[in-house]
Design a protein around this motif. Structure first.
Motif, PDB file in Angstrom:
ATOM      1  N   ARG A   1     -10.788  -3.766   1.423  1.00 18.33           N
ATOM      2  CA  ARG A   1     -10.708  -4.377   2.754  1.00 18.33           C
ATOM      3  C   ARG A   1      -9.281  -4.315   3.289  1.00 18.33           C
ATOM      4  NH1 ARG A   1     -12.601  -4.509   7.426  1.00 18.33           N
ATOM      5  NH2 ARG A   1     -12.334  -6.478   8.583  1.00 18.33           N
ATOM      6  N   PHE A   2      -8.305  -4.502   2.420  1.00 16.65           N
ATOM      7  CA  PHE A   2      -6.911  -4.390   2.830  1.00 16.65           C
ATOM      8  C   PHE A   2      -6.612  -2.980   3.315  1.00 16.65           C
ATOM      9  CE2 PHE A   2      -2.495  -3.344   1.773  1.00 16.65           C
ATOM     10  CZ  PHE A   2      -1.819  -4.308   2.513  1.00 16.65           C
ATOM     11  N   ARG A   3      -7.102  -1.990   2.587  1.00 18.98           N
ATOM     12  CA  ARG A   3      -6.898  -0.599   2.988  1.00 18.98           C
ATOM     13  C   ARG A   3      -7.536  -0.340   4.346  1.00 18.98           C
ATOM     14  NH1 ARG A   3      -7.990   4.542  -0.852  1.00 18.98           N
ATOM     15  NH2 ARG A   3      -5.909   3.887  -1.489  1.00 18.98           N
ATOM     16  N   GLU A   4      -8.745  -0.832   4.543  1.00 26.92           N
ATOM     17  CA  GLU A   4      -9.425  -0.605   5.812  1.00 26.92           C
ATOM     18  C   GLU A   4      -8.634  -1.186   6.984  1.00 26.92           C
ATOM     19  OE1 GLU A   4     -13.222  -2.344   5.174  1.00 26.92           O
ATOM     20  OE2 GLU A   4     -13.981  -0.686   3.941  1.00 26.92           O
ATOM     21  N   LYS A   5      -8.107  -2.395   6.806  1.00 27.70           N
ATOM     22  CA  LYS A   5      -7.345  -3.027   7.886  1.00 27.70           C
ATOM     23  C   LYS A   5      -6.062  -2.252   8.188  1.00 27.70           C
ATOM     24  CE  LYS A   5      -8.845  -7.868   7.677  1.00 27.70           C
ATOM     25  NZ  LYS A   5      -8.982  -8.039   9.141  1.00 27.70           N
ATOM     26  N   VAL A   6      -5.330  -1.872   7.159  1.00 22.92           N
ATOM     27  CA  VAL A   6      -4.068  -1.164   7.355  1.00 22.92           C
ATOM     28  C   VAL A   6      -4.311   0.213   7.953  1.00 22.92           C
ATOM     29  CG1 VAL A   6      -2.096  -0.137   6.163  1.00 22.92           C
ATOM     30  CG2 VAL A   6      -2.859  -2.433   5.558  1.00 22.92           C
TER      31      VAL A   6
END
Length: 200
Positions: free
Chosen positions: A174-179
């Protein structure tokens, strides 16, 4: 987040034997799964096809030179002129009957290898240009990424002091998707998935 990302990337130098049995010093970049998961940009496309293009280019040049020299493609002398080898001049009786081989097949091989080389290099250039175009806003993703931090105890990522983002824990994916979405290449996060917390 930069500290957790850089902590998983290290250059390792070791001594090992090559194929000839000689010792050599080799330095390799070792990257942990966690560091890969926290990367602010996607991994660049592989350019192994460029190696095929380089090999095809060498084949094309080699076969062309072999055919041009052996088949005398650009020889302007008379066809019945006896060949000379150093100081020895062969007479007509010493020359084998019939015309010498022209090696036309080398010309076809050279042309085919040249086409393969051009296509391979074209694909590599196209992939590199596409990757550069997709990641042209990577500075925006890195700005958001720099405000994140990783909790080693719980294996989750968090944002700090980012307008519109709370401090709730995020999985690495999820962090990767946001960034990545902030940089305009969020669609690639579905194909290049981050490792889960258990593997980091």
């Amino acid at each position: 987040m930069p500290a957790a990302y850089l902590a998983g990337r290290d250059a390792v130098t070791r001594r090992e034997r090559d194929r000839d049995g000689d010792m050599r010093t080799v330095t390799r970049m070792v990257t942990s799964g966690l560091s890969d998961a926290l990367a602010p940009v996607p991994a660049p496309p592989a350019y192994g096809l460029g190696g095929l293009g380089a090999f095809a280019c060498v084949v094309s040049i080699g076969t062309f030179l072999g055919g041009a020299i052996g088949g005398k493609w650009f020889h302007e002398g008379a066809a019945h002129e006896p060949p000379e080898f150093g100081a020895w001049h062969l007479t007509l009786e010493d020359v084998p009957a019939g015309p010498p081989p022209a090696y036309e097949f080398l010309g076809w091989i050279s042309a085919l290898a040249f086409v393969v080389a051009v296509l391979a290099f074209a694909v590599v250039v196209r992939r590199r240009a596409a990757f550069t175009r997709i990641t042209r806003r990577r500075h925006e993703a890195e700005e958001l990424w720099s405000h994140g931090w990783y909790c080693h105890r719980c294996g989750t990522a968090h944002f700090e002091d980012v307008p519109g983002e709370d401090r709730s824990p995020l999985t690495l994916q999820r962090f990767r998707e946001k960034v990545w979405d902030h940089g305009g290449y969020g669609a690639l996060a579905a194909r290049q998935r981050a490792v889960d917390a258990g593997r980091s």
